[in-house]
Design a protein around this motif. Structure first.
Motif, PDB file in Angstrom:
ATOM      1  N   LEU A   1     -72.921   6.051 141.170  1.00  0.00           N
ATOM      2  CA  LEU A   1     -72.710   7.502 140.830  1.00  0.00           C
ATOM      3  C   LEU A   1     -71.580   7.961 141.903  1.00  0.00           C
ATOM      4  N   PRO A   2     -70.125   7.601 141.491  1.00  0.00           N
ATOM      5  CA  PRO A   2     -69.185   7.748 142.254  1.00  0.00           C
ATOM      6  C   PRO A   2     -68.986   9.257 142.846  1.00  0.00           C
ATOM      7  N   MET A   3     -68.759   9.349 144.093  1.00  0.00           N
ATOM      8  CA  MET A   3     -68.456  11.026 144.383  1.00  0.00           C
ATOM      9  C   MET A   3     -67.593  10.936 145.792  1.00  0.00           C
ATOM     10  N   ASP A   4     -66.925  11.933 146.088  1.00  0.00           N
ATOM     11  CA  ASP A   4     -66.167  12.262 147.389  1.00  0.00           C
ATOM     12  C   ASP A   4     -67.194  13.190 148.088  1.00  0.00           C
ATOM     13  N   LEU A   5     -67.576  12.851 149.237  1.00  0.00           N
ATOM     14  CA  LEU A   5     -68.163  13.675 149.821  1.00  0.00           C
ATOM     15  C   LEU A   5     -67.439  15.077 150.532  1.00  0.00           C
ATOM     16  N   LEU A   6     -66.175  14.915 150.276  1.00  0.00           N
ATOM     17  CA  LEU A   6     -65.306  16.036 150.714  1.00  0.00           C
ATOM     18  C   LEU A   6     -65.301  16.944 149.477  1.00  0.00           C
ATOM     19  N   ASP A   7     -65.454  16.517 148.369  1.00  0.00           N
ATOM     20  CA  ASP A   7     -65.281  17.446 147.230  1.00  0.00           C
ATOM     21  C   ASP A   7     -66.600  18.331 146.853  1.00  0.00           C
ATOM     22  N   PHE A   8     -66.831  19.268 147.755  1.00  0.00           N
ATOM     23  CA  PHE A   8     -68.086  20.288 147.622  1.00  0.00           C
ATOM     24  C   PHE A   8     -68.289  20.535 146.250  1.00  0.00           C
ATOM     25  N   PRO A   9     -67.025  21.170 145.676  1.00  0.00           N
ATOM     26  CA  PRO A   9     -67.588  21.894 144.358  1.00  0.00           C
ATOM     27  C   PRO A   9     -67.801  20.963 143.151  1.00  0.00           C
ATOM     28  N   SER A  10     -67.784  19.611 143.349  1.00  0.00           N
ATOM     29  CA  SER A  10     -68.284  18.551 142.446  1.00  0.00           C
ATOM     30  C   SER A  10     -69.898  18.351 142.725  1.00  0.00           C
TER      31      SER A  10
END
Ligand SMILES: NC(=O)c1ccc[n+]([C@@H]2O[C@H](COP(=O)([O-])OP(=O)(O)OC[C@H]3O[C@@H](n4cnc5c(N)ncnc54)[C@H](OP(=O)(O)O)[C@@H]3O)[C@@H](O)[C@H]2O)c1
Length: 267
Positions: A59-68
């Protein structure tokens, strides 16, 4: 007793180091996994290395992309129908003196190591409350308890986690939601390679203390024991290392610790 069979465990920072080692250890213990970080191909590599790769999802995610985070959380819950445990682990460290460190660097470390944990906690918490079950595991550090030169942003971000998650534990205990804060000493990972320096560029080398730290698989084994026991807080690392001594001095003789840190700052 194995506490983890079929539990759905979401690990952030799962592409490397401690998160990777936790993925292997939890998979071997029978858990179902959600593996998150930015680098999909590294997450796929970790998934393939798990004992039960068919029971692990990337489950890819950027921890700095809070809106996602709301969408990522819905995807995490949807993957296996529930999430039993969230391991807040993705993070970054820093190597620079306060006097030279740009404010932006202080902020970046805090955003990733502290605010992303707060934001992701907010999106998964209603699921835990609704199910009257859930476990937050929080990757702090010995630096979450003490302070040494060259680590101001990192130590501040880790100290903040203790305040936030100690409060959360008290708030949600009645909903059968647990909080375990782990305070590792030096663990052999890539962490110092990616450490931010005064202007935000990466350090690019492995610090001596990290190179001599506890291997990540041994750290993961200690972590599973602490999590399985439902510990509120647990030191992870070498039993004979200076980090354990530092924690004890910090508690019982803080003046001695401060003098020792002045004489022997960590490398
Ligand atoms: N190693 C130690 O001695 C030590 C000691 C105490 C505590 N810790 C803590 O352990 C945790 C894991 O660190 P580590 O030692 O395993 O270091 P690491 O090998 O560098 O792993 C860091 C992980 O964080 C992820 N990450 C970094 N930035 C991210 C972002 N913006 N969005 C999503 N994921 C991100 C990385 O994945 P991607 O690059 O794929 O995004 C990677 O999986 C950290 O919280 C660290 O503070 C480490």
């Amino acid at each position: 007793m194995n506490h983890f069979v079929n539990k759905v465990i979401w690990i952030t920072g799962a592409s490397s180091g401690i998160g990777e080692a936790l993925a292997y250890a939890f998979s071997a213990a029978g858990a179902r996994l959600l593996l998150s970080s930015r680098r999909t191909e590294e997450l796929e590599r970790v998934r393939a290395g798990c004992a039960r790769p068919d029971q692990a999802r990337v489950l890819p995610m950027d921890l700095l992309d809070f809106p996602s985070f709301a969408v990522r959380t819905a995807e995490a819950i949807g993957a296996f129908g529930q999430v039993d445990m969230l391991i807040h682990n993705g993070g970054i460290t820093q190597r620079s003196l306060v006097i030279e460190t740009e404010l932006e660097v202080q902020r970046r470390v805090m955003e990733l190591n502290y605010f992303s944990y707060v934001a992701l906690t907010r999106t998964i918490l209603p699921h835990f409350v609704e199910r009257k079950s859930g476990h937050f595991v929080v990757m702090s550090s010995v630096m979450g308890k003490i302070g040494t030169p060259m680590r101001s942003a990192y130590a501040a971000s880790k100290h903040a986690l203790h305040g936030f998650f100690d409060c959360l534990r008290a708030e949600v205990a009645a909903s059968n939601i647990q909080v375990t804060i782990l305070t590792p000493g030096y663990i052999q990972t890539n962490i110092s390679q990616h450490a931010l320096t005064k202007d935000g560029t990466e350090l690019g080398t492995t610090s001596e203390n990290i190179a001599q730290g506890l291997p990540a698989d041994k750290a993961a084994a200690q972590m599973l024991r602490a999590i399985g026991h439902g510990a509120f807080e647990a030191y992870i690392g070498k039993s004979s290392g200076g980090e354990r001594l530092a924690l004890m001095l910090n508690r019982w003789a803080p003046g001695v610790l401060i003098r020792q840190v002045k004489k022997h700052p960590p490398k």
